[in-house]
Design an enzyme around this catalytic site. Structure first.
Site, short mmCIF file in Angstrom:
data_model
loop_
_atom_site.label_atom_id
_atom_site.label_comp_id
_atom_site.label_asym_id
_atom_site.label_seq_id
_atom_site.Cartn_x
_atom_site.Cartn_y
_atom_site.Cartn_z
N ILE A 39 0.85 -1.19 0.00
CA ILE A 39 0.00 0.00 0.00
C ILE A 39 0.88 1.24 0.00
O ILE A 39 1.64 1.48 0.95
CB ILE A 39 -0.92 0.03 1.24
CG1 ILE A 39 -1.74 -1.26 1.32
CG2 ILE A 39 -1.83 1.25 1.21
CD1 ILE A 39 -2.53 -1.40 2.62
N THR A 40 0.81 2.06 -1.04
CA THR A 40 1.55 3.31 -1.05
C THR A 40 0.78 4.33 -0.19
O THR A 40 -0.45 4.33 -0.15
CB THR A 40 1.72 3.87 -2.47
OG1 THR A 40 0.45 4.23 -3.02
CG2 THR A 40 2.36 2.83 -3.39
N ASN A 43 0.87 5.22 5.56
CA ASN A 43 1.16 5.73 6.90
C ASN A 43 0.08 6.67 7.43
O ASN A 43 0.13 7.09 8.59
CB ASN A 43 2.51 6.45 6.92
CG ASN A 43 2.52 7.68 6.03
OD1 ASN A 43 2.04 7.63 4.90
ND2 ASN A 43 3.07 8.77 6.52
N SER A 44 -0.91 7.01 6.60
CA SER A 44 -1.95 7.93 7.06
C SER A 44 -3.19 7.80 6.16
O SER A 44 -3.15 7.17 5.11
CB SER A 44 -1.45 9.38 7.03
OG SER A 44 -1.14 9.77 5.70
N GLY A 45 -4.27 8.42 6.61
CA GLY A 45 -5.47 8.53 5.80
C GLY A 45 -6.07 7.21 5.37
O GLY A 45 -6.07 6.22 6.10
N TYR A 192 -4.65 18.68 -10.75
CA TYR A 192 -5.11 17.56 -9.92
C TYR A 192 -6.20 16.78 -10.64
O TYR A 192 -6.19 15.54 -10.64
CB TYR A 192 -5.62 18.09 -8.59
CG TYR A 192 -6.05 17.00 -7.63
CD1 TYR A 192 -5.10 16.23 -6.97
CD2 TYR A 192 -7.40 16.75 -7.39
CE1 TYR A 192 -5.49 15.22 -6.10
CE2 TYR A 192 -7.79 15.75 -6.51
CZ TYR A 192 -6.83 14.99 -5.88
OH TYR A 192 -7.22 13.99 -5.02
#
Length: 308
Positions: A39-40, A43-45, A192
């Site tokens: 999973i890239t 570390n969060s979200g 984006y």
């Protein structure tokens, strides 16, 4: 009487907000013992919540992220919440193609399996550039994941059936790709949007070229989520968005449900190359289903990252 009307108005507003944020939960508990998930941005979200859900199902979970200190803390938290010790992190900077190549070399050397690849890391609409001279949004959100997936594709085929889940966003609909300027970086919001449209084309073309080879691909819009993306902006903007996100956005755990659904569900496997919202297939604008554009973007991306 005025007080009563105020209470009724407040309650009505509360329930309207609650109705707007309603989402499906993926409750199936298929085990993933013996499988490895990468999973890239884990570390969060959403990435972190996805890591917890997959580790809880027995998968070996590897989170790939740039900040080692944050990764160490995240691994500790994921282990605690998932009741699994089979979680680790590896350093990866998607804004640097050399880092992506080095990561893949280390991963392929140390890991014998790759069953689930979650392309979760993302960069919001910021006016910045990667180490290789690409706009930060397009470089991280699309090109970094494009190179990563291609360099790991052989291992995914070896471990078939395997899955690639790429996070996108419904705002893809506000822009189309300009092949004369894929590296567009004048208006950050539009950059984006284009990167998220590129994620959709990438997922579709990946499904096409791996058809019959045991690798399936899915693009997921997780909804608008209360994540930490505002850290790239000013203090006043963060305060404003904190209020807006509390009112209208869903928690990261809820946003991760569709990602986990596509990574695990047998039903999702029937929709290779599909676009998913709220744990079910969703329709795309006609221009986002153009196979010719998807193939053209794939070939252009190969040239941009110098993929032989």
């Amino acid at each position: 009487m005025y007080f009563l009307y105020t209470i009724l108005a407040a309650l009505s507003f509360y329930y309207v907000l609650k109705w707007m944020k309603r989402r499906r939960y993926f409750t199936e508990l298929q085990r993933l013992d013996g499988k490895t998930a990468l999973i890239t941005g884990g570390n969060s979200g959403i990435g972190k919540e996805t890591a917890i859900a997959l580790a809880r199902r027995g998968a070996r979970v590897i989170i790939a992220c740039r900040d080692s200190d944050k990764a160490v803390k995240a691994v500790r938290d994921i282990k605690l919440k998932s009741h699994s010790l089979n979680v680790l992190h590896m350093e990866l900077d998607l804004a640097n193609l050399r880092s992506v190549k080095d990561f893949c070399t280390r991963f392929l050397h140390s890991e014998k399996r790759l069953d689930i690849l979650i392309n979760s890391a993302g960069m919001p609409s910021v006016l910045d550039w990667t180490d290789n001279g690409f706009s930060m949004c397009f470089g991280v959100n699309h090109l970094g994941h494009f190179l990563l997936t291609n360099l790991l594709l052989h291992r995914l085929k070896e471990c078939a059936p395997s899955r690639v889940v790429t996070l996108t966003c419904s705002i893809y609909k506000y822009q189309k790709l300009n092949f004369q300027d894929l590296n567009y970086n004048l208006l950050p919001f539009f950059t984006y949007c284009r990167s998220k449209l590129a994620n959709i084309y990438f997922s579709q073309e990946l499904a096409r070229i791996t058809e019959g080879k045991g690798v399936t691909s899915y693009a997921v819009h997780p909804g608008f989520v209360q994540s930490g993306w505002t850290c790239h902006y000013s203090f006043l903007f963060r305060m404003l968005m904190t209020v807006i996100m509390w009112m209208f956005f869903v928690p990261c755990e809820v946003g991760a449900q569709t990602v986990v659904y596509c990574a695990v569900s047998d039903e999702a496997a029937k929709h290779n190359g599909g676009y998913f919202v709220d744990c079910r297939p969703a329709s795309l604008r006609p221009f986002a289903r153009d196979a010719g554009v998807a193939k053209k973007l794939w070939e252009a991306s190969e040239r941009m990252v110098k993929l032989a």
